[in-house]
Design a protein around this motif. Structure first.
Motif, short mmCIF file in Angstrom:
data_model
loop_
_atom_site.label_atom_id
_atom_site.label_comp_id
_atom_site.label_asym_id
_atom_site.label_seq_id
_atom_site.Cartn_x
_atom_site.Cartn_y
_atom_site.Cartn_z
N PRO A 1 -3.39 -3.37 -6.38
CA PRO A 1 -2.09 -2.83 -6.02
C PRO A 1 -1.49 -1.90 -7.06
N SER B 1 10.02 -4.57 1.96
CA SER B 1 9.81 -5.87 1.32
C SER B 1 8.40 -6.37 1.56
N SER B 2 7.80 -5.94 2.66
CA SER B 2 6.43 -6.38 2.92
C SER B 2 5.44 -5.71 1.97
N PHE C 1 5.98 -5.62 -1.22
CA PHE C 1 6.38 -6.04 -2.56
C PHE C 1 5.18 -6.35 -3.46
N ALA C 2 4.16 -6.96 -2.85
CA ALA C 2 3.01 -7.32 -3.68
C ALA C 2 2.15 -6.11 -4.01
N LEU C 3 2.39 -5.00 -3.37
CA LEU C 3 1.52 -3.85 -3.52
C LEU C 3 2.19 -2.66 -4.20
#
Lengths: 522, 307
Positions: A431, A462-463, A465-467
């Motif tokens: 990411p 927000s989806s 966020f990890a990336l």
């Protein structure tokens, strides 16, 4: 069932000439068309072989029991026609055309509606109140525009400088496209293309619904047989898409409802009355309005257009256009919901959004070369809306229309985003590529492409966020509501391409610099 | 001149798609299946959307009788497509193939989390079994001792999830307290050195189990050879919706001697150490679980936890 080609337009708009040219191709085809004219200009009748012409004055067209109408009905019963070409008086409405055809008693179906217009007179007609023009434009399959100076020829087509015939055609075309983005608009000299559009294959409306469904079903079915990776990808994409759609839907509906309520309930002149004309108070007022008026980016463009038309200076109007989608209360709610426990994201979004809107508006309007733009009339009321008996009914109608008009952009953006996310996860990409300046620019570009509604884009962000790094997400949240593909389409009806390019580039650079400078504080 | 009012079939798809999707939302809410896609806090919003869609469908009933000259159906795909997505199988989102960093929670940065202060911990009542009284000296004789005990234990249990080591010295993580424990463990991993730990979790992003250390290294000397067989004992965590699902868990080192399958659930038990673990863009002190036992298990229900 006899197909009908309905040509509509005002007197001397080029209907008869257009029909004459199209009918000239009927010779030796064996077809037997019936030409019904409710308007009679100076253009001589076409000499097409087998053509039957029937003249019907407008008064007779509207009276079911008039002798001419009865005569026409009898003609249709007694003779076989391959098709009907109806030259309809532009002062009569779509509703009246439909009534006329339905009362003829024959098996008639409108196949194509072709609107003919004159580029010199069309702008004034578009702005005229109570004109049947919006109704025609809403229903038309094709608009054919006749140039003020006749056929410009191939050389004229390539001349794009102001004042040329082609540039004025483009201006009219853009204004029509602003009202109906999917409307095909051709110049009257493009006879071959007009012929293809009128008589060419038309995808049935039902096929437009079922073909995408069939495509998805076939793609998924085949993936199960021969490509497990593709199957995984499709399933993950579908699951994520549905999840984000369910999350976004309430905010999107809320934004649509509020926008519709404002457009219907707030009097048109209210903004002009209270909008300060001086620059600084105007900018301040625009920001305050953007902060409190729940209009998403889809609604802010029409409001901006109305403000400019009512004489509001360009800088405050642009500030409102850019600030409202990123600062309004619905955005506050959705951003807080998407990033629970992180009020700083909201504060940065609103604060930097206000700064970006102000700086972009000033840069675009005050720097040399900026300022003047090509304005057009405010969009007319949608056809048929005048029939609604109450404001509540009109409100629900506008909500439905907005929902189904902008909803596909939202769903498309969600699916595109989910496809990318699923691919990244399945391929195991790191990411970290969405961090740093490249990440900021990348996420801003993604926001531009996705064209998400500003009332729900925070949930999509927000989806990621990890990336993506927080500054990159901030770039997504800041730039997307201000400028995206969907906005450009809407803006195209109000401003010249150069202006839109200047606005987009300025906004991108200013947002990028602001996020780059302050995003690290998140 | 009036047009005869008759039902226009071409207008039905729009009304039916609005009505159908509203019913779909209500079905999700009533059946509880909305939790497959969304966290619980979205339920009121989903109900709002369902009611608004019902209102739009109701408002379109009158328009069913208005002539439609130019039928359009494709716009209904905006509701039909998501509806069809529902019928596709739920994919495996555990991300076992994904070797990125372990997500803890985006909601809070680790440095912002805090454990109960000493003073707060002292207020937590513990029953002194032998004496039959609470260690905070509260008077339970005036009330039903069992009720007071249950109430105080509940209070204590809630505090436990914020990072207090249980009385028996074993941290038992489950769906309810996973999030709170992860926060506590990453906030002060050094406080849990040598503490026993248990959790039903899945194997996330594991390197091949080779050169595994034979025993838990001393706390002061973190094992350098364990990088190759480290994995994360993880749970899926849904923040807002299924699309933002991320794995959250504890970096672990398999000392069981048996091979663990990526993506499968095991009931792990082991011991915690504080070591450098991957976090965000770099390394940070975090908890590492040395796994002493791993028993294969069925996935928990529900599979994901909420932060």
């Amino acid at each position: 069932m006899i197909p009908i080609y309905l040509f509509c337009g005002f007197l001397d708009s080029g209907k008869s000439t257009l029909i004459r040219e199209l009918l000239s191709a009927y010779d030796e085809t064996g077809l037997r068309p019936l030409l019904i004219r409710t308007e009679f200009g100076d253009v001589p009748l076409p000499e097409t072989e087998g053509l039957v012409c029937f003249d019907l004055p407008p008064a007779d067209a509207l009276s079911a029991n008039s002798p001419k109408r009865l005569e026409l009905a009898q003609l249709l019963r007694e003779q076989d026609f391959s098709e009907i070409i109806l030259e309809w008086n532009g002062m009569l409405s779509v509703k009246e055309a439909h009534l006329f055809l339905s009362e003829l008693g024959a098996e008639l179906r409108i196949r194509k509606i072709i609107f003919a217009g004159d580029e010199a007179r069309l702008p004034a007609l578009l702005a005229a109140p109570s004109s049947p023009l919006p109704g025609w434009l809403e229903q038309a399959d094709l608009a054919v525009i006749r140039g003020a100076s006749g056929n410009p020829g191939e050389a004229g087509k390539r001349r794009l400088f102001p004042g040329s015939s082609y540039s004025s055609f483009r201006a009219v075309r853009n204004r029509l496209k602003a009202l109906r983005p999917d409307l095909k608009v051709l110049s009257a000299w493009e006879t071959e293309r007009i012929g293809n559009e009128v008589y060419g294959f038309t995808t049935p409306a039902a096929a437009k619904l079922f073909l995408p469904l069939l495509f998805v079903a076939l793609l998924y079915g085949s993936s199960r047989l021969w490509n497990p990776f593709l199957q995984d990808w499709l399933e993950q994409t579908a699951f994520r898409s549905l999840s984000v759609f369910l999350q976004s839907l309430p905010y999107f509906l809320l934004g649509t409802a509020l926008s519709s309520a404002i457009q219907i309930l707030i009097p048109a002149g209210l903004f002009r009355r209270y909008f300060p004309q001086k620059l600084l108070p105007g900018l301040f007022f625009a920001l305050i309005a953007g902060l409190f008026l729940p209009v998403c980016d889809c609604a802010s463009v029409p409001v901006y257009r109305g403000l400019r038309k009512q004489g509001i200076p360009a800088a405050p109007a642009l500030t409102f256009l850019l600030a409202a989608p990123v600062m309004n209360p619905v955005v506050w709610l959705s951003t807080l919901a998407a990033f629970p426990g992180q009020p700083r994201i909201l504060l940065f979004r609103v604060g930097l959004g206000a700064a970006a809107a102000l700086l972009t508006a000033l840069a675009v309007t005050l720097l040399p070369g900026g300022g003047e733009m090509e304005l057009q009339a405010a969009p007319p009321a949608f056809a048929g809306e005048e029939e609604y008996s109450s404001r509540a009914e009109l409100f629900l109608s506008r909500c439905r229309r907005d929902f189904f008009t902008v909803g596909p952009w939202l769903l498309g953006g969600i699916i595109f985003s989910s496809m990318a996310q699923s691919l990244i996860r399945l391929l195991g990409w790191q990411p970290s590529f969405l961090s740093g300046p490249t990440g900021i620019a990348g996420m801003m570009g993604l926001a531009f492409l996705l064209s998400l509604c500003s009332s729900s884009d925070a949930l999509v962000a927000s989806s990621w966020f990890a990336l993506a790094s927080p500054p990159a997400l901030l770039g997504f949240l800041l730039f997307g509501p201000m400028i995206d593909l969907k906005n450009l389409g809407l803006l195209r009806g109000s401003a010249a391409p150069r202006f839109i390019l200047r606005l987009s580039v300025s906004c991108f650079l200013i947002c990028f610099l602001l996020v780059f400078a302050f995003g690290g504080l998140l | 001149m009036k047009i005869k009012k008759s039902l226009q079939p071409a207008r039905l798809p729009e009304t039916l798609s609005l009505l159908g999707f509203a019913c779909f939302l209500l079905y999700l809410l009533l059946s509880g299946k909305d939790r497959l896609f969304l966290s619980g806090k979205s339920r009121p919003w989903l109900l709002f959307a369902a009611l608004l869609l019902l209102a739009l469908a109701a408002g379109s009933i009158r328009s069913l009788f208005r002539p439609l000259f130019r039928p359009r159906y494709a716009h209904c795909l905006v509701l039909i497509l998501p509806l069809l997505f529902f019928f596709l199988p739920v994919p495996d989102l555990r991300g076992a193939e994904y070797s990125g960093h372990i997500a803890v929670w985006p909601a809070e940065a680790p440095e912002e989390r805090s454990l109960p202060t000493e003073a707060e911990e002292e207020r937590i009542p513990l029953r002194t079994e032998a004496a039959g009284e609470f260690n905070d000296g509260s008077d339970y004789a005036a009330a039903d001792p069992d009720a007071v005990w249950q109430e105080k234990r509940q209070e204590a249990a809630e505090t436990e999830t914020a990072g207090r080591i249980p009385e028996d010295g074993v941290i038992r993580m489950n769906s309810e307290n996973h999030a709170a424990w992860i926060r506590a463990l990453y906030a002060s991993p050094e406080k849990f050195e040598g503490v026993k730990w248990e959790e039903l979790a899945y194997v996330y992003a594991m390197a091949p189990a080779q050169d595994a250390p034979a025993a838990i290294p001393p706390a002061a000397e973190p094992a350098s050879a364990t990088d190759e067989n480290r994995f994360a004992a993880a749970r899926l965590t849904m923040i807002c919706c299924a699309a933002d699902m991320a794995s959250s868990g504890i970096v672990s080192c398999n000392l069981t001697g048996k091979e663990l399958d990526v993506g499968k659930y095991y009931r792990f038990s082991g011991e915690l150490r504080a070591e450098e673990v991957p976090f965000g863009d770099g390394q940070s002190l975090g908890p590492v679980a040395y796994i002493l036992e791993a028993a294969e298990a069925e996935p928990p229900e529900p599979e994901w936890v909420l932060p």
